[in-house]
Enzyme design. Structure first.
Site: not given
Ligand SMILES: [Zn+2]
Length: 439
Positions: A69, A132, A277, A328
């Site tokens: 991200h 997102y 994860h 991440d």
């Molecule tokens: Zn993530």
């Protein structure tokens, strides 16, 4: 044809010396030529020219960062002071939402350029961007509905990294709870509206995957529709699951089952699927992952930073579930450190050494490299990750004379890299055969 001639090349058969790497006009590895083949074909002059700055260097496949991200890079060092009275993943999420709120296409572009440059310098040649933050802060779409994704694509082109957009679907805060105000810009009004944005991006011909955010954020009918679309169009599907015990508790309360059981029920798990994860997956869930052919993306530095827990490495390995890695939240960008953390936290969990190995005689280096390269490429549906003919020429050079590697032997080189070095040993990076970074 272009050529590279380092001291050593790491092929699927292990290290090889004196290999001339030939790269074709499509940016793919065409051939790996031995010294005898170079001489037989009269390519000595090309080989000498290809030696260039690659004397004292070893060539590896480029690392694949399967879960990023990018905007969360702005939080580095900024979210270590107290946020809530009891600081957890959930209080960190408040700081992350505040950062998400500040984004606009220009800020996202600038952050992505800087962060993707940092990734390339660390040896990541591909990034899977789990994206997102789609709409305006109040949730209204921009005039161009994929404007934010286009800012990421533009940044990747500017910098030269290979980007796979994992377009996230987001619908709600939690089971039975509407989106919070700060989540509105993540949300599409319907799964049809989300798939319309997917279609628009596919029309641009860019590498793409589908990414229902999590079982919390996406209801069952969306999960089914997105999974069906991914099967129909052979697109990778990524989803967060089992990162935090609270997610499992709310899934059990709302659906009577754990997250990966719900995903299996909604036909989300398959060979195209990557679960991000899986930290708290139980045996039944791991069996479902294994039988479906899905893989897991681990993000050890972020999982450490957020206090997520230590994934069940040994149980994942026993089931031959392929493991990829992701940076991440981008709190660190270094594939050697990311993979070292995987092995070290596994050692802390089990109280033993050498957990991520493929057999009793193996050391971890070779398997860690496979996770960082080949499994990541498979997770993103791209043809890189192995240094062999037909694959993309996404490559990194390692400086064998770097002080951190002093004492290496060809048998120990991969372990020296993963247990003794940082990404500072990366001296050059190529994507599609084009050099995009030199230290
Ligand atoms: Zn993530």
């Amino acid at each position: 044809m272009r050529y590279l001639w380092p001291d050593y090349v790491y092929t699927p058969h292990g290290w090889q010396r004196d290999i001339l790497v030939a790269i074709d006009e499509h940016g793919c590895i065409a051939e790996l030529l031995s010294r005898a083949e170079v001489e037989a074909r009269g390519l000595q002059a090309e080989a000498e020219a290809a030696r260039g700055s690659l004397s004292g260097k070893a060539l590896l496949p480029g690392f694949v960062n399967a879960h990023s991200h990018v905007f969360q890079r702005a939080l580095r060092g900024q979210a270590q002071r107290p946020i809530g009275g009891h600081d957890t993943f959930w209080s960190w999420r408040q700081a992350m939402y505040a950062e998400a709120r500040r984004l606009d296409p220009e800020r996202l572009y600038q952050l992505a350029c800087a962060t993707y440059r940092e990734m390339l310098a660390a040896g990541y040649t591909t990034v899977g961007e789990f994206h997102y933050v789609h709409h305006q802060p109040d949730g209204r779409p921009y005039a161009a509905p994929n404007l934010m994704a286009e800012a990421l694509l533009q940044a990747a082109r500017t910098v030269g990294i290979r980007l796979v957009i994992l377009l996230a679907a987001y619908a709600r805060n939690d089971f039975g709870q509407p989106a919070l105000e700060e989540q509105r810009r993540f949300c599409d009004p319907s799964v049809a509206a989300y798939l319309e944005r997917v279609e628009a991006l596919r029309g641009l011909g860019v590498p793409l995957g589908l990414a229902p955010h999590s079982v919390r954020a996406v209801p069952e009918d969306w999960l089914r529709a997105i999974a069906a679309y991914s099967r129909q169009h052979q697109l990778p599907l990524h989803i967060h699951a089992n990162e935090q015990p609270a997610e499992i508790a709310s899934c059990l309360a709302a659906c009577g089952c754990r997250p990966l059981v719900l995903l299996a029920r909604c036909e989300v798990l398959g060979p195209q699927t990557t679960v991000v994860h899986a930290t708290h997956a139980d045996r039944t869930e791991l069996d479902l992952l294994a039988s479906s052919g899905a893989r897991v993306c681990l993000c050890p530095t972020t999982e450490g930073d957020l206090g997520d827990g230590i994934p069940p490495y040994r149980e994942l390995l026993a089931r031959r579930i392929p493991l990829a890695i992701g940076s991440d939240s981008n709190t660190r960008l270094d594939p050697f450190e990311e993979l070292r953390w995987a092995e070290y936290t596994a050692r802390l969990r089990y109280g033993e050494r050498r957990i991520l190995v493929t057999g009793p005689e193996a050391s971890p280096g070779a398997y860690l490299l496979t996770c960082g390269c080949e499994h990541g490429a498979a997770a993103l549906g791209i043809e890189s990750g192995r240094l062999e003919p037909g694959r993309l020429a996404d490559l990194v050079a390692v400086d064998l004379e770097h002080p951190m590697l002093q004492g290496w032997t060809i048998e120990s080189l991969l372990d020296c890299l993963f247990f003794g070095a940082t990404a500072e040993v990366i001296s050059a990076v190529w994507v599609s055969g084009q050099q995009v970074y030199a230290r």
